[in-house]
Design a protein around this motif. Structure first.
Motif, short mmCIF file in Angstrom:
data_model
loop_
_atom_site.label_atom_id
_atom_site.label_comp_id
_atom_site.label_asym_id
_atom_site.label_seq_id
_atom_site.Cartn_x
_atom_site.Cartn_y
_atom_site.Cartn_z
N GLY A 122 4.11 -0.21 -15.37
CA GLY A 122 3.21 -0.57 -16.45
C GLY A 122 3.30 0.31 -17.67
N ASP A 123 4.17 1.35 -17.60
CA ASP A 123 4.30 2.28 -18.72
C ASP A 123 5.24 1.80 -19.81
OD1 ASP A 123 2.53 4.25 -17.80
OD2 ASP A 123 4.06 5.18 -16.55
N VAL A 124 6.01 0.74 -19.51
CA VAL A 124 6.99 0.22 -20.47
C VAL A 124 6.45 -1.08 -21.06
CG1 VAL A 124 9.39 -0.49 -20.79
CG2 VAL A 124 8.82 1.25 -19.07
N LYS A 125 6.33 -1.12 -22.35
CA LYS A 125 5.64 -2.21 -23.03
C LYS A 125 6.23 -3.58 -22.70
CE LYS A 125 2.43 -3.01 -26.25
NZ LYS A 125 1.03 -2.62 -26.14
N CYS A 126 7.54 -3.68 -22.62
CA CYS A 126 8.15 -4.99 -22.38
C CYS A 126 7.87 -5.50 -20.97
CB CYS A 126 9.65 -4.96 -22.66
SG CYS A 126 10.60 -3.81 -21.65
N ALA A 184 -9.23 5.21 -19.76
CA ALA A 184 -10.15 5.16 -20.90
C ALA A 184 -9.52 4.47 -22.10
CB ALA A 184 -10.59 6.58 -21.27
N ALA A 185 -8.18 4.56 -22.18
CA ALA A 185 -7.46 3.91 -23.29
C ALA A 185 -7.06 2.48 -22.93
CB ALA A 185 -6.22 4.72 -23.64
N GLY A 186 -7.41 2.04 -21.71
CA GLY A 186 -7.05 0.69 -21.29
C GLY A 186 -5.64 0.55 -20.77
N HIS A 187 -5.08 1.68 -20.30
CA HIS A 187 -3.69 1.65 -19.84
C HIS A 187 -3.62 1.90 -18.33
CE1 HIS A 187 0.68 2.16 -20.12
NE2 HIS A 187 0.54 3.15 -19.25
N ASN A 188 -2.86 1.06 -17.63
CA ASN A 188 -2.63 1.23 -16.19
C ASN A 188 -1.14 1.37 -15.93
OD1 ASN A 188 -2.44 1.16 -13.42
ND2 ASN A 188 -3.63 -0.70 -13.14
N PRO A 189 -0.67 2.56 -15.50
CA PRO A 189 0.76 2.76 -15.27
C PRO A 189 1.36 1.83 -14.22
CG PRO A 189 -0.39 4.86 -15.36
CD PRO A 189 -1.44 3.80 -15.30
N SER A 190 0.51 1.30 -13.32
CA SER A 190 1.00 0.38 -12.30
C SER A 190 0.82 -1.09 -12.69
CB SER A 190 0.30 0.64 -10.96
OG SER A 190 0.58 1.94 -10.48
#
Length: 529
Positions: free
Chosen positions: A40-44, A332-338
């Motif tokens: 989930g860390d890569v935008k594409c 908190a920033a709405g980001h999930n690495p998975s």
């Protein structure tokens, strides 16, 4: 070279060289392995992600994005073994966990590696980065074979003596990098078979000025002036230098292979000073952005050298994101690495081993493709052999399937039909089609329910998920689908017992392999050789 090794090299040459592609069809190959980069860390791969990754996104637009790619393990050492050998690491003596920075060599003497394969096909071969597959240091005393080092082990190494059985012993012409993760001793660079500066200082857990970053997490020897922040830039510069030096020869039909296992964004999270704060989210997000920039620099180096069209670049990760990546700030920033997947690094769940996987080869592969083909990082070796027209012997790349048909857009040419997953504690899972069977009660790793935890107590010792309907692995169907459990368990046991998952003569695993971990919840332990 002694006679046995000379004979072995000759055998490799005869077997691998039996079929060979014309020199013009052999691309330069750069395999970039990020460390703990989540899917989930890569935008594409995750449009909902909040970290900018323009260079990986560009790579995907100009190549093929694989959405069902998996590392060979949910932790780093076993995945790296699979990349190098095309064989699941649980077939080796490493049945759980990872190596340390001073651990002896894991890749067996005489085992064919992808570096051997490409070298025999006329490639110059280079490893730049985090090795983490063991190498033999000169010892002053006894040492445990596989575990992360104790203080006694750290202090009985003679760092002034040459190192043996490192990357240059398994097919690489040159090596520059670090022995393992940046939270493992020794804290120094290695060039081929020696440290570039003797680690005479003792590095301790300390806080840096930029946002309270931890420099090192295990106390031990380090070279004077060595800083974790400098490692990623140093690896990037060395890779670019090799590209510049080899470009002319490559343009004339003498290709190169660079295996570039980065140290980032693994802990300790140490972005360079100029990247600190760039994401506006956290240091981990900054480190991901710097990693993406390093990949962009390598891409540009091939293009500026005039060999971009004929260079195949693969970018992926050794496992999912670590829970040490400061998840609260990311959340908190709405980001999930998975992204949409359950779990993270170390787990049997998909968040532990589903990884970003991008391939670009402008001369042969049409850009802008998305492939749903099931892929494992062990498949790199068979794919490399397929590209150069080499035939693999039966006792090599036992778990490697070529994904070249998927790259070339050959519909219906599916090669891998199932994949075996492995967690940090040695738990197994089998993925086949939409079904995923997990032979453990919990995560098998670091997320809840952890092995042996109160939350795992009372849970069934088997999990079965239908990923098409339940990608988040929430609805365990083991009790309602006993026939599927029985069938898939038998298939898993057979793949383990056969010593291979590819067609060919049966091979031997290095040790007896426990199909289930010996825990109270895991009944009916079985072994396969």
């Amino acid at each position: 070279m002694n006679r046995p090794l000379l004979a072995l090299a000759s055998l490799f040459s005869l077997v691998i060289g039996a079929v060979s592609a014309p020199a013009a069809d052999k691309p330069n190959i750069i395999f970039i392995l990020c460390d703990d980069l989540g899917s989930g860390d890569v935008k594409c791969f995750n449009p909902e992600g909040k970290i900018a990754t323009p260079h990986m996104d560009r790579l995907a637009k100009e190549g093929v994005k694989f959405t069902d790619a998996h590392s060979g393990s949910s932790v780093c050492t076993p995945t790296r073994y699979g990349v190098m050998t095309g064989r699941y690491a649980w077939r080796s003596k490493l049945q759980s966990g990872v190596l340390g920075g001073l651990s002896p060599r894991l890749v067996e003497q005489g085992r064919l590696t992808v570096a051997n394969l490409l070298k025999e096909q006329g490639y110059s071969t280079h490893c730049v980065g985090k090795w983490h597959l063991g190498m033999d240091w000169v010892r002053k005393g006894e040492v445990a074979e596989l575990n992360i080092e104790s203080a006694d082990q750290v202090n009985n190494v003679d760092y002034t003596k040459p190192i043996t059985n490192g990357p240059t012993s398994v097919g690489f012409d040159t090596y520059f990098g670090i022995s393992a993760s940046l939270d493992m001793v020794p804290y120094c660079f290695i060039e081929n078979d020696h440290v570039t500066a003797n680690p005479t200082e003792t590095m301790k857990l300390e806080m840096n000025a930029a946002g309270g970053r931890k420099s090192f997490t295990r106390e031990g020897p380090g070279a004077p002036g060595f800083r974790g922040e400098d490692v990623l830039p140093a690896l990037t510069e060395r890779a670019k230098k090799i590209i510049a030096e080899k470009a002319a020869a490559a343009a004339k039909g003498s290709p190169f292979f660079i295996y570039l296992p980065l140290n980032s964004p693994h802990t300790p999270i140490l972005p360079s000073e100029k990247w600190v704060g760039k994401s506006g989210i956290s240091l981990y997000a900054d480190f991901v952005m710097e990693t993406d920039d390093a990949i962009g620099q390598v891409m540009r180096a091939t293009e500026e050298a005039g060999i971009g069209q004929d260079t195949l670049i693969i970018v992926t990760s050794d496992n999912g994101c670590s829970p040490s990546a400061d998840y609260p700030k990311l959340a908190a920033a709405g980001h999930n690495p998975s992204a949409i997947y359950r779990g993270h690094k170390a787990d049997i769940f998909d968040g532990g081993h589903r990884v970003p996987f991008i391939v670009r080869w402008p001369a042969k592969v049409r850009g802008g493709q998305t492939s749903t083909q099931l892929v494992c990082l062990t498949d790199f070796m068979a794919t490399a052999a397929d590209i150069v027209g080499a035939k693999l012997p039966d006792n090599a790349a036992e778990d490697s399937f070529s994904f070249l048909p998927a790259l070339l857009g050959e519909s219906g040419q599916t090669t891998r039909k199932s994949v075996i997953h492995h967690s940090i504690n040695g738990s197994f899972a089998l993925r086949e089609g939409d079904w995923k069977l997990e032979l453990c009660a919990g995560s098998g790793g670091w997320s809840d329910p952890r092995p042996g935890s109160p939350g795992e107590k009372g849970l069934p010792d088997t999990q079965l998920y239908h990923l098409k309907d339940d990608i988040a692995e929430k609805n365990n169907l083991q009790s309602s689908e006993p026939a599927v459990v029985t069938k898939m368990t038998a298939e898993l046991e057979k793949i383990i017992a056969d010593g291979r998952s590819t067609p060919g003569a049966a091979q031997k695993n290095a040790v007896d392999v426990l199909v289930r971990k010996p825990t109270p919840a895991a009944k009916g332990k079985k072994k396969a050789k």
